[in-house]
Design a protein around this motif. Structure first.
Motif, PDB file in Angstrom:
ATOM      1  N   GLN A   1       5.078  18.515   0.947  1.00 23.48           N
ATOM      2  CA  GLN A   1       6.227  18.279   1.821  1.00 23.48           C
ATOM      3  C   GLN A   1       5.752  17.943   3.225  1.00 23.48           C
ATOM      4  O   GLN A   1       4.970  18.669   3.835  1.00 23.48           O
ATOM      5  N   THR A   2       6.233  16.808   3.730  1.00 22.79           N
ATOM      6  CA  THR A   2       5.833  16.347   5.061  1.00 22.79           C
ATOM      7  C   THR A   2       6.976  16.417   6.065  1.00 22.79           C
ATOM      8  O   THR A   2       6.764  16.187   7.251  1.00 22.79           O
TER       9      THR A   2
ATOM     10  N   ASP B   1       0.814  -1.219   0.000  1.00 21.80           N
ATOM     11  CA  ASP B   1       0.000   0.000   0.000  1.00 21.80           C
ATOM     12  C   ASP B   1       0.847   1.268   0.000  1.00 21.80           C
ATOM     13  O   ASP B   1       0.338   2.374   0.189  1.00 21.80           O
ATOM     14  N   LEU B   2       2.141   1.109  -0.238  1.00 24.28           N
ATOM     15  CA  LEU B   2       3.037   2.262  -0.281  1.00 24.28           C
ATOM     16  C   LEU B   2       4.236   1.915  -1.157  1.00 24.28           C
ATOM     17  O   LEU B   2       4.748   0.796  -1.116  1.00 24.28           O
ATOM     18  N   ILE B   3       4.643   2.876  -1.989  1.00 31.64           N
ATOM     19  CA  ILE B   3       5.852   2.711  -2.771  1.00 31.64           C
ATOM     20  C   ILE B   3       6.723   3.943  -2.540  1.00 31.64           C
ATOM     21  O   ILE B   3       6.222   5.079  -2.570  1.00 31.64           O
ATOM     22  N   SER B   4       7.987   3.719  -2.247  1.00 28.08           N
ATOM     23  CA  SER B   4       8.897   4.800  -1.865  1.00 28.08           C
ATOM     24  C   SER B   4      10.000   4.973  -2.893  1.00 28.08           C
ATOM     25  O   SER B   4      10.452   4.010  -3.514  1.00 28.08           O
ATOM     26  N   TYR B   5      10.413   6.230  -3.051  1.00 23.49           N
ATOM     27  CA  TYR B   5      11.488   6.571  -3.983  1.00 23.49           C
ATOM     28  C   TYR B   5      12.514   7.437  -3.260  1.00 23.49           C
ATOM     29  O   TYR B   5      12.156   8.360  -2.523  1.00 23.49           O
ATOM     30  N   THR B   6      13.776   7.131  -3.465  1.00 21.43           N
ATOM     31  CA  THR B   6      14.860   7.918  -2.898  1.00 21.43           C
ATOM     32  C   THR B   6      15.756   8.384  -4.047  1.00 21.43           C
ATOM     33  O   THR B   6      15.432   8.223  -5.211  1.00 21.43           O
ATOM     34  N   GLY B   7      16.925   8.942  -3.680  1.00 24.92           N
ATOM     35  CA  GLY B   7      17.888   9.343  -4.706  1.00 24.92           C
ATOM     36  C   GLY B   7      17.593  10.668  -5.357  1.00 24.92           C
ATOM     37  O   GLY B   7      18.146  10.992  -6.415  1.00 24.92           O
ATOM     38  N   GLY B   8      16.706  11.468  -4.740  1.00 27.15           N
ATOM     39  CA  GLY B   8      16.398  12.774  -5.303  1.00 27.15           C
ATOM     40  C   GLY B   8      17.498  13.778  -5.036  1.00 27.15           C
ATOM     41  O   GLY B   8      18.498  13.496  -4.366  1.00 27.15           O
ATOM     42  N   GLU B   9      17.311  14.968  -5.583  1.00 28.32           N
ATOM     43  CA  GLU B   9      18.311  16.018  -5.429  1.00 28.32           C
ATOM     44  C   GLU B   9      18.506  16.378  -3.957  1.00 28.32           C
ATOM     45  O   GLU B   9      17.551  16.593  -3.217  1.00 28.32           O
ATOM     46  N   GLU B  10      19.772  16.385  -3.542  1.00 31.98           N
ATOM     47  CA  GLU B  10      20.149  16.711  -2.166  1.00 31.98           C
ATOM     48  C   GLU B  10      19.421  15.839  -1.145  1.00 31.98           C
ATOM     49  O   GLU B  10      19.032  16.300  -0.069  1.00 31.98           O
ATOM     50  N   GLY B  11      19.184  14.572  -1.516  1.00 31.99           N
ATOM     51  CA  GLY B  11      18.592  13.621  -0.585  1.00 31.99           C
ATOM     52  C   GLY B  11      17.076  13.631  -0.533  1.00 31.99           C
ATOM     53  O   GLY B  11      16.479  13.006   0.361  1.00 31.99           O
ATOM     54  N   ARG B  12      16.444  14.286  -1.479  1.00 33.89           N
ATOM     55  CA  ARG B  12      14.980  14.311  -1.483  1.00 33.89           C
ATOM     56  C   ARG B  12      14.422  12.904  -1.719  1.00 33.89           C
ATOM     57  O   ARG B  12      14.985  12.135  -2.493  1.00 33.89           O
ATOM     58  N   GLN B  13      13.295  12.604  -1.067  1.00 33.44           N
ATOM     59  CA  GLN B  13      12.658  11.300  -1.228  1.00 33.44           C
ATOM     60  C   GLN B  13      11.138  11.448  -1.152  1.00 33.44           C
ATOM     61  O   GLN B  13      10.628  12.371  -0.537  1.00 33.44           O
ATOM     62  N   THR B  14      10.430  10.516  -1.798  1.00 27.42           N
ATOM     63  CA  THR B  14       8.982  10.615  -1.919  1.00 27.42           C
ATOM     64  C   THR B  14       8.314   9.292  -1.581  1.00 27.42           C
ATOM     65  O   THR B  14       8.762   8.235  -2.027  1.00 27.42           O
ATOM     66  N   ASP B  15       7.245   9.377  -0.817  1.00 29.83           N
ATOM     67  CA  ASP B  15       6.393   8.227  -0.540  1.00 29.83           C
ATOM     68  C   ASP B  15       5.072   8.425  -1.276  1.00 29.83           C
ATOM     69  O   ASP B  15       4.471   9.500  -1.212  1.00 29.83           O
ATOM     70  N   VAL B  16       4.632   7.385  -1.975  1.00 28.30           N
ATOM     71  CA  VAL B  16       3.357   7.424  -2.688  1.00 28.30           C
ATOM     72  C   VAL B  16       2.428   6.411  -2.039  1.00 28.30           C
ATOM     73  O   VAL B  16       2.676   5.199  -2.095  1.00 28.30           O
ATOM     74  N   GLN B  17       1.382   6.910  -1.407  1.00 25.23           N
ATOM     75  CA  GLN B  17       0.398   6.027  -0.788  1.00 25.23           C
ATOM     76  C   GLN B  17      -0.506   5.458  -1.867  1.00 25.23           C
ATOM     77  O   GLN B  17      -1.057   6.192  -2.684  1.00 25.23           O
ATOM     78  N   LEU B  18      -0.670   4.150  -1.871  1.00 25.00           N
ATOM     79  CA  LEU B  18      -1.461   3.461  -2.884  1.00 25.00           C
ATOM     80  C   LEU B  18      -2.764   2.980  -2.249  1.00 25.00           C
ATOM     81  O   LEU B  18      -2.749   2.155  -1.340  1.00 25.00           O
ATOM     82  N   ILE B  19      -3.883   3.520  -2.746  1.00 24.75           N
ATOM     83  CA  ILE B  19      -5.190   3.196  -2.172  1.00 24.75           C
ATOM     84  C   ILE B  19      -5.995   2.389  -3.184  1.00 24.75           C
ATOM     85  O   ILE B  19      -6.236   2.831  -4.301  1.00 24.75           O
ATOM     86  N   CYS B  20      -6.401   1.201  -2.779  1.00 21.20           N
ATOM     87  CA  CYS B  20      -7.190   0.323  -3.637  1.00 21.20           C
ATOM     88  C   CYS B  20      -8.666   0.693  -3.543  1.00 21.20           C
ATOM     89  O   CYS B  20      -9.237   0.765  -2.461  1.00 21.20           O
ATOM     90  N   ASP B  21      -9.264   0.953  -4.700  1.00 25.87           N
ATOM     91  CA  ASP B  21     -10.707   1.192  -4.783  1.00 25.87           C
ATOM     92  C   ASP B  21     -11.202   0.510  -6.052  1.00 25.87           C
ATOM     93  O   ASP B  21     -10.956   0.984  -7.156  1.00 25.87           O
ATOM     94  N   LYS B  22     -11.897  -0.611  -5.896  1.00 27.45           N
ATOM     95  CA  LYS B  22     -12.325  -1.399  -7.045  1.00 27.45           C
ATOM     96  C   LYS B  22     -13.345  -0.672  -7.915  1.00 27.45           C
ATOM     97  O   LYS B  22     -13.590  -1.088  -9.047  1.00 27.45           O
TER      98      LYS B  22
END
Length: 255
Positions: free
Chosen positions: A156-157, A123-144
């Motif tokens: 920004q959190t 339910d979550l996919i994360s990405y790192t390696g952004g500029e100056e250590g930036r990283q992103t979490d993408v919440q994945l919500i299932c709705d049929k």
């Protein structure tokens, strides 16, 4: 003393077995990234979470959008493959997510697709390696019931940490259910269908009634034939009325 050691040993053994059992149960339902993929994970039972249908080609599948509360930056996201934007203004080259300033003067890489990592539950996919250590979490919500994806930007959190949210049936375990891609009829379409059906019933039913109940023949079998004969003249009168700007001729006697 021996009794205490025996009891404590049994407790430790029981706890050890219990932890092994819990670990085995949890491990049995972990979504593991497929080798060579950056957006597909599979559960032990063979079902998958596949983000491929959500990805754009050489462009973000989810275009730039500001957080719901507004802000100085907007965010774009593309699962599976990287996209580039900003030219010489920034570092968004083959990225999974990009942060763009409102005045289009700055672009920041906030996650590389090659670093994608699913959470165990998928339910979550994360990405790192952004500029100056930036990283992103993408919440994945299932709705049929959501075939058209919904994209929400939380923004920004934390320090160089960002969060996005995607809702879709494609995120569901095993993908969208059969028939979820079919579009339902709009209210206007339903009205048009009802109109055609009613006209058909009116004509056929009227013809049958006039022919067999009233013994009519020829054009007289057409229901309300006199009205339809006058209809063109009524339409003509309507056009003439509108063309004359709804004005009628009037005359006044001089006093």
């Amino acid at each position: 003393m021996e009794i205490f050691v025996s009891v404590s040993g049994r407790i430790c053994l029981t706890l050890h077995v219990l932890f092994l059992f819990i670990g085995a149960v949890v491990g049995q339902d972990t979504c593991t990234m497929l080798t060579g993929s950056t957006c597909v994970c599979a559960f032990p039972d063979g079902t998958k979470i596949d983000l491929t249908p959500l990805a754009g080609t050489n462009k973000p599948g989810f275009d730039y959008k500001e957080p719901e509360g507004g802000g100085d930056y907007s965010y774009a996201y593309n699962p599976c493959t990287g996209f580039s934007d900003g030219g010489d203004l920034g570092t968004c080259s083959k990225v999974a997510a990009c942060q763009r300033s409102k005045d289009l003067s700055h672009y920041y890489n906030i996650g590389n697709p090659s670093t994608a990592e699913f959470s165990g539950t998928g339910d979550l996919i994360s990405y790192t390696g952004g500029e100056e250590g930036r990283q992103t979490d993408v919440q994945l919500i299932c709705d049929k019931n959501t075939n058209t994806p919904k994209y929400v930007v939380e923004g920004q959190t934390g320090d160089k940490q960002y969060k996005l949210q995607v809702t879709s049936c494609h995120i569901c375990r095993g993908g969208c259910p059969p028939g979820s891609g079919k579009k339902s009829l709009s209210f206007g379409s339903i009205l048009c269908i009802l109109f055609v059906v009613l006209v058909f019933v009116y004509l056929i039913g009227g013809i049958i009634f006039n022919r067999y109940a009233r013994g009519a023949s020829g054009k007289e079998v057409i229901p309300n034939v006199s009205l339809w004969e006058e209809f063109p003249l009524l339409v003509k009168d309507g056009f003439v009325f509108v063309a004359s700007c709804c004005k009628s001729d009037s005359s006044y006697e001089s006093i």
